[in-house]
Motif scaffolding. Structure first.
Motif, short mmCIF file in Angstrom:
data_model
loop_
_atom_site.label_atom_id
_atom_site.label_comp_id
_atom_site.label_asym_id
_atom_site.label_seq_id
_atom_site.Cartn_x
_atom_site.Cartn_y
_atom_site.Cartn_z
N GLU A 67 0.81 -1.20 0.00
CA GLU A 67 0.00 0.00 0.00
C GLU A 67 0.85 1.27 0.00
O GLU A 67 0.33 2.36 -0.12
N LEU A 68 2.14 1.15 0.16
CA LEU A 68 3.03 2.30 0.23
C LEU A 68 3.69 2.56 -1.11
O LEU A 68 4.25 1.66 -1.72
N THR A 69 3.62 3.82 -1.57
CA THR A 69 4.32 4.15 -2.81
C THR A 69 5.83 4.19 -2.57
O THR A 69 6.61 3.90 -3.45
N SER A 70 6.23 4.57 -1.39
CA SER A 70 7.63 4.48 -0.97
C SER A 70 7.62 4.26 0.53
O SER A 70 6.70 4.72 1.23
N PRO A 71 8.60 3.54 1.07
CA PRO A 71 8.57 3.23 2.50
C PRO A 71 8.62 4.48 3.36
O PRO A 71 9.40 5.40 3.12
N LYS A 72 7.77 4.52 4.36
CA LYS A 72 7.85 5.57 5.36
C LYS A 72 8.93 5.18 6.37
O LYS A 72 9.20 4.00 6.57
N ALA A 73 9.55 6.18 6.98
CA ALA A 73 10.69 5.92 7.86
C ALA A 73 10.26 5.76 9.31
O ALA A 73 9.46 6.55 9.83
N ALA A 74 10.82 4.75 9.95
CA ALA A 74 10.62 4.53 11.39
C ALA A 74 11.98 4.36 12.05
O ALA A 74 12.89 3.75 11.48
#
Length: 246
Positions: free
Chosen positions: A5-12
Motif C-alpha cells: 500500500e506504500l508508494t515508498s517506505p515511510k521511515a521509522a
C-alpha cells in the motif's frame, strides 16, 4: 497498512532495537511497510542480525550506533536515519537499563546512570525525533508495568524511572497535539528475553496467567499505536502484563 500500500517506505526509528522487545518491534514495523533504522549501544552483532532478518524478508533496515545517555549520539542517529531513509513517520523509544538493590546498598553512580538512560535519554530521543518528524507522526515509548507496582525488593529506582516516563508521555501529548503527533507508552510486564531467561519459572508462577509475554506481543501493540486506527489515542500508558501488577 501493508508494504504493497506504500508508494515508498515511510521511515521509522527504533531506539534500542537490537534485541528483545526493540528487535521485535523493528521487525514488525518492517513487515508493516516501514523502512526501519534501529539503534544499538554496544551489540553491533545483534543489530546486524535484526537488519539481516528484515532484509531477508524483503524489507529495508539500517543499524546505527548510539548510546542512549549521549545527547550528541542521539541527535546524530536521528539525523543519519532521516538522511538515509527520509523524514520520520514513527519513533519508538525502547532504550533502557535495569539495576536493582535495596535502599541502603544502592550506589549513587547507578542511580545517576539509570536516570541518565531511562529518563533523560528518553526525553532526548523524543525531542530529537519530534524535530524531524512529519505532522501526524507517531511516537511510542516502552515503559514498564513497574510504574504502577513492582512488588520486588530493590526495584524502587527502576520503578521511579518508568513512572517518570509515563508522566512525561502524558504531558508531552499536549506539546505534540498541535502537530497531530501522538505519543503513547506501552508498559510491559515480564517478557521472555535474554534478560529474564534466568528466572522465567519464578515470573511464570507469580503471573495470574501462568506465563510471560513474548516480544512479538508487545510489537503487535506498538504496530496498533502507530496505525491510523489509533489516531485518537495520545498520552496514554497501556499496561500489558498478564495481570502481574494487579
Amino acid at each position: 497498512m501493508s508494504r504493497t500500500e506504500l508508494t515508498s517506505p515511510k521511515a521509522a526509528l527504533v531506539f534500542g532495537g537490537s534485541r528483545g522487545i526493540g528487535a521485535a518491534i523493528a521487525r514488525r514495523l518492517a513487515r508493516e511497510g516501514y523502512a526501519v533504522a534501529l539503534t544499538y549501544a554496544s551489540r553491533a552483532d545483534k543489530a546486524a542480525e535484526v537488519v539481516a532478518a528484515i532484509q531477508a524478508d524483503g524489507g529495508q533496515a539500517i543499524a546505527l550506533q548510539a548510546d542512549a545517555a549521549d545527547q550528541h549520539a542521539i541527535t546524530a542517529a536521528v539525523a543519519d536515519a532521516t538522511a538515509r531513509l527520509g523524514t520520520l513517520h514513527v519513533a519508538v523509544v525502547n532504550a533502557g537499563i535495569y539495576q536493582g538493590a535495596p535502599l541502603d546498598r544502592f550506589p549513587v553512580d547507578t542511580l545517576d546512570q539509570m536516570l541518565s538512560i531511562n529518563v533523560r535519554g528518553v526525553f532526548l530521543a523524543i525531542q530529537a525525533a519530534a524535530a524531524r518528524m512529519v505532522d501526524g507522526g507517531r511516537i511510542v515509548t516502552i515503559g514498564s508495568n513497574t510504574a504502577q507496582r513492582s512488588g520486588a525488593l530493590g526495584g524502587s529506582v527502576y520503578s521511579m524511572t518508568k513512572a517518570a516516563v509515563a508522566t512525561l508521555v502524558r504531558e508531552l501529548a499536549l506539546d505534540l497535539a498541535p502537530r497531530r503527533i501522538t505519543i503513547n507508552n506501552i508498559q510491559p510486564g515480564p517478557i521472555e528475553t535474554d534478560i529474564t531467561a534466568a528466572f522465567l519459572d519464578h515470573l511464570i508462577q507469580r503471573n495470574p496467567l501462568k506465563r510471560v509475554g513474548r516480544p512479538e506481543e508487545v510489537a503487535s501493540l506498538a504496530a496498533y499505536l502507530v496505525s491510523a486506527d489509533a489516531s485518537y489515542m495520545t498520552g496514554a500508558s497501556l499496561t500489558m502484563d498478564g495481570g502481574y501488577s494487579i
